[in-house]
Design a protein around this motif. Structure first.
Motif, PDB file in Angstrom:
ATOM      1  N   VAL B 191      34.400  45.347  34.759  1.00 12.54           N
ATOM      2  CA  VAL B 191      35.771  44.494  34.537  1.00 12.54           C
ATOM      3  C   VAL B 191      36.981  45.448  33.758  1.00 12.54           C
ATOM      4  CG1 VAL B 191      35.223  42.147  34.500  1.00 12.54           C
ATOM      5  CG2 VAL B 191      34.889  43.616  32.291  1.00 12.54           C
ATOM      6  N   ALA B 220      40.627  35.230  41.478  1.00  9.51           N
ATOM      7  CA  ALA B 220      41.429  35.607  39.960  1.00  9.51           C
ATOM      8  C   ALA B 220      42.233  37.153  40.261  1.00  9.51           C
ATOM      9  CB  ALA B 220      40.418  35.944  38.896  1.00  9.51           C
ATOM     10  N   ASP B 223      45.281  36.624  42.714  1.00  5.03           N
ATOM     11  CA  ASP B 223      46.316  35.939  41.949  1.00  5.03           C
ATOM     12  C   ASP B 223      47.124  37.153  41.447  1.00  5.03           C
ATOM     13  OD1 ASP B 223      47.895  33.797  41.040  1.00  5.03           O
ATOM     14  OD2 ASP B 223      46.986  34.339  39.177  1.00  5.03           O
ATOM     15  N   TYR B 224      46.497  38.056  40.807  1.00  2.00           N
ATOM     16  CA  TYR B 224      47.203  39.114  40.288  1.00  2.00           C
ATOM     17  C   TYR B 224      47.709  40.122  41.152  1.00  2.00           C
ATOM     18  CZ  TYR B 224      47.643  43.121  36.961  1.00  2.00           C
ATOM     19  OH  TYR B 224      48.318  44.031  36.191  1.00  2.00           O
ATOM     20  N   PRO B 265      37.010  33.080  33.577  1.00  3.11           N
ATOM     21  CA  PRO B 265      36.640  33.474  32.308  1.00  3.11           C
ATOM     22  C   PRO B 265      37.656  32.963  31.129  1.00  3.11           C
ATOM     23  CG  PRO B 265      37.884  35.323  33.556  1.00  3.11           C
ATOM     24  CD  PRO B 265      37.692  34.040  34.355  1.00  3.11           C
TER      25      PRO B 265
ATOM     26  N   VAL C 260      40.148  41.207  32.053  1.00  3.92           N
ATOM     27  CA  VAL C 260      40.132  40.296  33.306  1.00  3.92           C
ATOM     28  C   VAL C 260      41.364  39.575  33.638  1.00  3.92           C
ATOM     29  CG1 VAL C 260      38.178  38.888  34.310  1.00  3.92           C
ATOM     30  CG2 VAL C 260      37.819  40.106  32.111  1.00  3.92           C
ATOM     31  N   PRO C 261      41.495  39.556  35.138  1.00  2.00           N
ATOM     32  CA  PRO C 261      42.519  38.812  35.687  1.00  2.00           C
ATOM     33  C   PRO C 261      42.162  37.408  35.554  1.00  2.00           C
ATOM     34  CG  PRO C 261      41.626  39.979  37.233  1.00  2.00           C
ATOM     35  CD  PRO C 261      40.775  40.481  36.168  1.00  2.00           C
ATOM     36  N   VAL C 262      42.849  36.371  35.119  1.00  4.79           N
ATOM     37  CA  VAL C 262      42.497  34.971  34.975  1.00  4.79           C
ATOM     38  C   VAL C 262      43.643  34.371  35.924  1.00  4.79           C
ATOM     39  CG1 VAL C 262      42.545  32.962  33.724  1.00  4.79           C
ATOM     40  CG2 VAL C 262      41.822  35.075  32.930  1.00  4.79           C
ATOM     41  N   THR C 265      47.544  34.844  35.312  1.00  3.99           N
ATOM     42  CA  THR C 265      48.013  36.043  34.541  1.00  3.99           C
ATOM     43  C   THR C 265      49.482  36.631  34.839  1.00  3.99           C
ATOM     44  OG1 THR C 265      45.597  36.914  34.676  1.00  3.99           O
ATOM     45  CG2 THR C 265      47.246  38.577  33.782  1.00  3.99           C
TER      46      THR C 265
END
Lengths: 299, 329, 321
Positions: B191, B220, B223-224, B265, C260-262, C265
């Protein structure tokens, strides 16, 4: 500017070799840990040295006959005794190492070369190419290797050159199968796919990326097979299909002593011992090299 | 379709079937329909994420665009040039413009080559630069991905996973391409390393004005990274839209299942509790009608018979579901 | 809370060409009865070595050099190999990442499960009792038609099904502790969700204890109750999941959570500087200090002891001494 280019090239040369040296150090470390590999290495190194310096080690001319001294037992004058033509067996065994090396080197180059190329092409291209090449290999594999070698040697006529060709024609199949298996594995790796994504030609991919990966298993197999090559050559020599007299070839020498085995045991025994020691040496070395190149042991 | 200057890549009804051979004579008995009729447009300077589970065909799309596999049917148009019937020379030129970064940096770098040779390889294939010029270029490129000159003379096994992925990225950008397929570039990484690679990829995108096709199963990360998202299931696109559409208004039942299944997370995050049903069907023998109906909570008779097509919901949001009007709120 | 397993000062090393890899550098933590504990960390942090050390499955060139693993009142490291074999057969079960590697490819899966039961309970493998248990557990792990399932060979199973079989084999002996080492890393996300739900459900139904080893903070957040965070062979922080995510204390934990991407973010992801150390030559003192923003003089000299800062929240960092 010129200076700069030169120094850059020099740096490139030196730095590119550093990882290779590290690799060798690691190999040397693994080598030292295995006693049997060390013994094998010493035997083979001694064998090579003897072959190189044969004229200085051998006290007599290996093919000079002296009928007045025929069938003499081992003595300080003739270390291994003499044969039915009065030739010094010690000198003949020493010179025989040259013949053996010649056979090994040429057979390895020819059969290893043909086998690797055939295997890599079959594995990389697959399909029809693979079918055709591998069926040819199967044809060769269908016969017991010694019988096939005898057939070739008999068909081409007995001589040292033909022995080498015959043995090469028998053994290339082993390397072809190995190289094919490795090429099949490697061609599906992502680094080969990356290469294709860059637009590299098949030629470039095969020769600069797939081939180098196929060489090390072939090399290991080559060293493991060197003992067998000697045995096959000696077998052909013994049957009279190999090197012709008076060439001091070990197999032919064992054969020469056949009729005298009961009373003049030394004629066959010493070349036989030479064959046994060298074959054992190659097998120990081959096993050791295989273990040293085993990636599971290397990390 | 109208050729638009904003469009970098256009994929039209792309199909890729892999034959499955069986029996004594190795006859082709059936086909795995890895990609089964996909239309997609990738715009300049965007990151389009292709999301789905293994076997849904997302990787095959990436590889077909790069012409690593020949499509069974359909066409790929890159900057107005049709790749499917390009000549060898044209293809070679087009290849300079597109590259790929693979998932596993442990298998995508040649184990017996030095880093300088791995990264310099595209230059050797496509340019006539001298060895010193190549070395200089490699050095520059390695520095731009956060590696140092001394790393040039090492083998891949001496590097950690993150550093290896940087080497792979360096190889991909050294020819200054316009388009890069990122095939799960961080799923083999830890990570904290993943975060740095993602940031690096975003920086490079700005710097070199790149376009990405980001293939992943991790929402996730999508999304980033992404601007738009395409969700795939068994060779078909089931939902397509801007990132915010997909995340705030997921409409296809599969998208919703996928979003619920990804562990977040954050123990305080409240999300829909949907437990996915069943397993992914065999792509050689996909269900009739809507391919998701065997695992779908909304399934009705029509879903078993009629295959839904992509319909526009609003703006750039598309979905292939018979019951989207009831689900969409 | 009753302690089921207590790991104290565990040290495991591996002898390699490059030198001695100090994989575990004095690892201590407790597992309580009915715990659902996550052990999380990055590659090389020692999370898998910890589980293998507990099971005494460390093989040459590895070696457990120090420490104790007290399980149910006995130190596992002092048991004879025979006694340990009994513990593995009946009291602690383990599930691995690659279920297909752990199954014997030439035996039917029903037979493999039956074998596990018969060795654990000393019953004949042909007895009706054993086979009833086989079918019962196959049904319990959500496999339809257990009779025909038992007749299948491992290659006929999908990854998800194979992992269900592994769970069945792990739980059929009603162990006191189930260790799952990355049980879902090889599976797709939808299957991963199913498998984790199944483990959680069965573990709570059977009133047993589970230890999940993972690199995925999402799995910890969603499924675990307590978590042990490891870094480079040391425990960095222990606590219940909500506390750790809300108020992480160790600088490494803080960095990890932010990296860690949530979904949702905004802005750039934060990263931890530097790289994971080489465990042949690990940094002196606290192994995290070269990457730590709060490093002090003492950090490079002394290994911080693990301390209970608040009830149930342990941290190994000089900042909290």
């Amino acid at each position: 500017m010129k200076q700069d280019t030169l120094s850059m090239k020099w740096k490139n040369f030196v730095e590119s070799r550093k990882p290779l040296i590290d690799d060798w150090k690691h190999t040397a470390y693994l080598w030292r840990k295995s006693k049997l590999t060390m013994i094998g290495t010493f035997v083979i190194v001694a064998f090579i040295i003897i072959a190189i310096f044969a004229p200085f080690i051998a006290p007599y001319d290996p093919i000079a006959q002296d009928l007045s001294k025929r069938l003499q037992p081992p003595s300080s004058e003739h270390l291994f005794g003499t044969d039915q033509f009065g030739r010094d067996i010690f000198s003949r065994v020493i010179y025989g190492s040259r013949i053996a090396i010649q056979i090994i080197v040429l057979v390895s180059i020819i059969s290893g070369g043909i086998g690797t190329l055939v295997g890599v092409f079959a594995g990389y291209f697959g399909g029809v190419v693979d079918e055709v090449l591998m069926r040819i290999t199967d044809m060769f594999l269908a016969f017991p290797s010694l019988v096939l070698a005898m057939a070739f040697a008999a068909a081409m006529g007995p001589s040292l050159t033909n022995t080498i060709i015959a043995i090469s024609l028998v053994y290339w199949t082993v390397y072809a199968r190995l190289a094919r298996a490795e090429a099949l594995r490697v061609k599906n790796m992502e680094y080969i796919e990356a290469e294709r994504a860059m637009g590299a030609s098949n030629f470039r991919i095969i020769f600069s990326h797939v081939l180098p990966m196929c060489i090390s298993p072939v090399l290991v197999q080559l060293t493991l097979r060197m003992g067998t090559i000697i045995l096959t050559a000696a077998g052909l020599g013994f049957l009279g299909l190999g090197a012709q007299p008076p060439t001091p070839e070990w197999g032919a020498m064992v054969s020469d002593g056949r009729n005298y085995l009961v009373d003049q045991w030394w004629i066959s025994t010493f070349p036989g011992i030479a064959i046994a020691i060298v074959v054992l040496g190659f097998n120990l070395l081959g096993d050791g090299i295989r273990d040293m190149l085993d990636p599971r042991l290397r990390r | 379709m109208v050729t638009n200057n904003n469009v970098l890549i256009e994929i039209n009804s792309l199909k890729k079937y892999f034959p499955v051979r069986s029996g004594i004579f190795l006859r082709v008995k059936k086909y795995v329909r890895a990609v089964d009729g996909v239309d997609l447009v990738i715009k300049r300077n965007e990151t389009l994420a292709l999301v789905g589970e293994s076997g849904c065909g997302k990787t095959t799309i990436g590889r077909t665009i790069l012409h690593l596999t020949e499509p069974t049917d359909g066409e790929v148009v890159f900057e107005g040039k049709n790749l499917t019937n390009a000549s060898k020379e044209e293809l070679m030129q087009l290849r300079k413009g597109m590259q790929i970064v693979f998932q596993n940096p442990y298998t995508s770098l040649h184990p017996r080559k030095l880093v300088k040779d791995i990264v310099g390889e595209p230059l050797k294939i496509h340019t006539n630069l001298s060895s010193v010029e190549i070395l200089n270029k490699v050095k520059e490129t390695l520095e731009s991905v956060g590696l140092r000159e001394e790393h040039m003379y090492r083998y891949p096994h001496e590097f950690s996973g993150g550093q290896r992925q940087r080497i792979a990225v360096a190889r991909a950008i050294i020819l200054k391409p316009k388009f890069i397929v990122l095939d799960e570039p961080t799923s083999a990484l830890d990570v904290s390393v993943q975060a740095r690679i993602l940031n690096l990829l975003n920086e490079l995108k700005e710097e070199l004005s790149l376009t990405y096709l980001f293939i992943t199963h991790d929402l996730a990360v999508v999304d980033y990274m992404a601007d738009r998202v395409a969700v795939m299931y068994l060779g078909k696109i089931v939902e397509l839209g801007k990132k915010d559409d997909i995340f705030s208004k997921p409409t296809h039942p599969y998208t919703r299942v996928l979003e619920a299944a990804i562990p977040i997370p954050d123990p305080f995050f409240k999300k829909e509790k949907i437990l996915p049903k069943g397993e992914v069907p065999d792509p050689a023998n996909p269900p009739k009608g809507c391919r998701f109906h065997t695992r779908c909570d909304y399934s009705i008779d029509k879903c078993e018979k009629v295959e839904p097509v992509l319909e526009n919901i609003e703006g750039e949001h598309y979905v292939a579901c018979h019951r989207w009007r009831e689900i969409y709120k | 809370m009753e302690v089921l397993l207590s790991v104290k000062n565990l040290r495991t090393i591996f002898h390699t060409y490059r030198g001695v890899v100090k994989a575990l550098n004095g690892v201590s933590f407790d597992v309580y009865k009915k715990d659902f504990l996550g052990i999380v960390g990055e590659t090389g942090c020692g999370k898998s070595v910890t589980s293998l050390s507990i099971m005494r499955l460390i093989e040459e060139p590895g070696e457990i050099v120090e420490g104790s693993v007290v399980f149910d009142g006995r130190d596992l490291l002092k048991l004879s190999e025979e006694e340990m074999q009994k513990v593995r057969a009946k009291e602690i079960s383990m599930i691995f990442q690659e279920p297909k590697m752990a199954l014997n490819p030439v035996l039917k899966i029903g037979f493999q499960i039956a074998e596990a039961i018969s060795t654990a309970e000393d019953l004949s493998i042909k007895s009706k009792e054993v086979w009833e248990k086989v079918y019962e557990i196959l049904r319990a792990v959500g496999l339809p038609d257990p009779e025909s399932m038992a007749e299948k060979y491992p290659h006929e199973l999908s990854g998800g099904m194979a992992q269900r079989i592994m769970i069945a084999m792990g739980l059929v002996t009603k162990p006191k502790l189930l260790i799952a080492d990355e049980p879902t890393s090889a599976l797709d996300v939808t299957i991963q969700a199913q498998i984790l739900h199944l483990i959680k459900e069965l573990v709570s139904e059977m009133d047993t204890t589970a230890m999940i080893i993972t690199h995925n903070l999402g799995i910890v957040a969603e499924y675990c109750e307590r978590v042990v965070i490891m870094y480079a062979g040391n425990v960095a922080e222990i606590g219940d999941v909500k506390t750790i995510f809300k108020e992480p204390l160790h600088p490494y934990t803080k960095g990890l959570i932010k990296a860690v991407p949530v979904i949702g973010t905004k802005g750039k992801l934060q990263t931890i500087k530097g790289i994971v150390p080489d465990l042949v030559n690990p940094p002196s003192g606290c192994r995290f200090h070269p990457r730590c923003e709060h490093a002090m003089d003492i950090c490079s000299k002394e290994l911080p002891p693990i301390k209970e800062v608040k009830t149930g929240h342990f941290v190994a960092c000089h900042l909290y001494n």
